[in-house]
Design an enzyme around this catalytic site. Structure first.
Site, PDB file in Angstrom:
ATOM      1  N   ARG A   1       0.855  -1.180   0.000  1.00 27.47           N
ATOM      2  CA  ARG A   1       0.000   0.000   0.000  1.00 27.47           C
ATOM      3  C   ARG A   1       0.895   1.235   0.000  1.00 27.47           C
ATOM      4  NH1 ARG A   1      -4.808  -1.421  -1.970  1.00 27.47           N
ATOM      5  NH2 ARG A   1      -5.763  -3.145  -0.798  1.00 27.47           N
TER       6      ARG A   1
ATOM      7  N   GLU B   1      -8.802 -12.574  -6.021  1.00 22.65           N
ATOM      8  CA  GLU B   1      -7.595 -12.340  -5.226  1.00 22.65           C
ATOM      9  C   GLU B   1      -7.091 -13.584  -4.510  1.00 22.65           C
ATOM     10  OE1 GLU B   1      -7.838  -7.582  -4.308  1.00 22.65           O
ATOM     11  OE2 GLU B   1      -8.039  -8.979  -2.617  1.00 22.65           O
TER      12      GLU B   1
ATOM     13  N   GLU C   1      -1.079  -6.470  -7.052  1.00 23.29           N
ATOM     14  CA  GLU C   1      -1.665  -7.792  -6.831  1.00 23.29           C
ATOM     15  C   GLU C   1      -0.796  -8.939  -7.341  1.00 23.29           C
ATOM     16  OE1 GLU C   1      -5.404  -7.314  -8.777  1.00 23.29           O
ATOM     17  OE2 GLU C   1      -6.386  -6.543  -6.987  1.00 23.29           O
TER      18      GLU C   1
ATOM     19  N   GLU D   1     -14.286 -10.677  -5.618  1.00 25.67           N
ATOM     20  CA  GLU D   1     -12.968 -10.369  -5.068  1.00 25.67           C
ATOM     21  C   GLU D   1     -12.326 -11.598  -4.426  1.00 25.67           C
ATOM     22  OE1 GLU D   1     -11.275  -7.767  -5.581  1.00 25.67           O
ATOM     23  OE2 GLU D   1     -12.808  -6.423  -6.377  1.00 25.67           O
TER      24      GLU D   1
ATOM     25  N   ALA E   1     -10.383  -8.005  -0.893  1.00 25.33           N
ATOM     26  CA  ALA E   1     -11.229  -6.810  -0.888  1.00 25.33           C
ATOM     27  C   ALA E   1     -11.110  -6.096  -2.219  1.00 25.33           C
ATOM     28  CB  ALA E   1     -10.822  -5.872   0.248  1.00 25.33           C
TER      29      ALA E   1
END
Length: 203
Positions: free
Chosen positions: A68, A101, A150, A97, A80
């Site tokens: 992040r 993910e 990701e 999601e 998320a």
């Protein structure tokens, strides 16, 4: 007094957009306050998000680690994503999601907790779902291509009590992850019987 958040909207006498990006806008509203005073309030306009506490049969929670940039951290998080598909229900977005993910499907869904991430500076809402009765999506069936942050996200299954301890010890910082982990642990005491259905309305 009944403890319950309620909708309220004070008069906006002027509004100015300073920035419009791919996901967010930054805006200043001039708001009429009590006793006819007015004050400027700067905030981020956000489409909202969904997150998933995926819990397996051994009551382990699925966590992913993602970079992040604003926080300059690798954070352990829940699967998320944004509410960015027109007409998609919140639980359908959460299922998408989880599949994209983490590569899992879930048969049983409940609403776990609703959050405003930082209500003094953003209107972002996150609904965190509890997903159980999980199955792994076969390799090659998912079709989702990971990009940017990701790529190569590690996935870990953490026993729920251990995840609670890590949140309380300051080892997990992502707000929906902390809230979701603690809410799932609290809900487990009643066997998840008190949770709202997956399609519960937002208030």
């Amino acid at each position: 007094m009944k403890i319950r958040d309620t909708p309220e909207e004070w008069d906006v006498v002027a509004s100015k957009e300073h920035f419009g990006g791919r996901v967010i806008e930054v805006r200043t509203d001039t708001v009429r306050m009590p006793r006819e005073q007015v004050a400027d309030r700067d905030y981020v306009v956000h489409p909202g998000s969904v997150a998933v506490v995926a819990l397996d049969a051994d009551e382990r929670v699925l966590l992913i680690r993602q970079y992040r940039h604003p926080a300059r951290h690798l954070l352990w998080e829940l699967p998320a994503g944004l509410r960015d598909v027109q007409g998609e229900s919140l639980v359908a977005g959460a299922a998408r999601e989880l599949a994209e993910e983490a590569g899992y499907r879930a048969e049983t869904w409940h609403t776990l907790v609703d959050l405003y991430t930082s209500p003094g500076m953003s209107n972002e809402r996150i609904r965190v779902f509890l997903a159980r009765d999980l199955t792994k999506i076969p390799e090659g069936e998912n079709g989702f291509v990971h990009q940017h942050e990701e790529i190569d996200m590690p996935v870990e299954w953490v026993p729920l009590p251990d995840a609670v301890e890590k949140a309380l010890m300051g080892m997990i910082h992502n707000s929906p992850a902390v809230a979701g982990i603690l809410a799932a642990y609290a809900a487990s005491v009643e066997g998840f019987a008190l949770l709202r259905p997956a399609d519960a309305p937002e208030e």
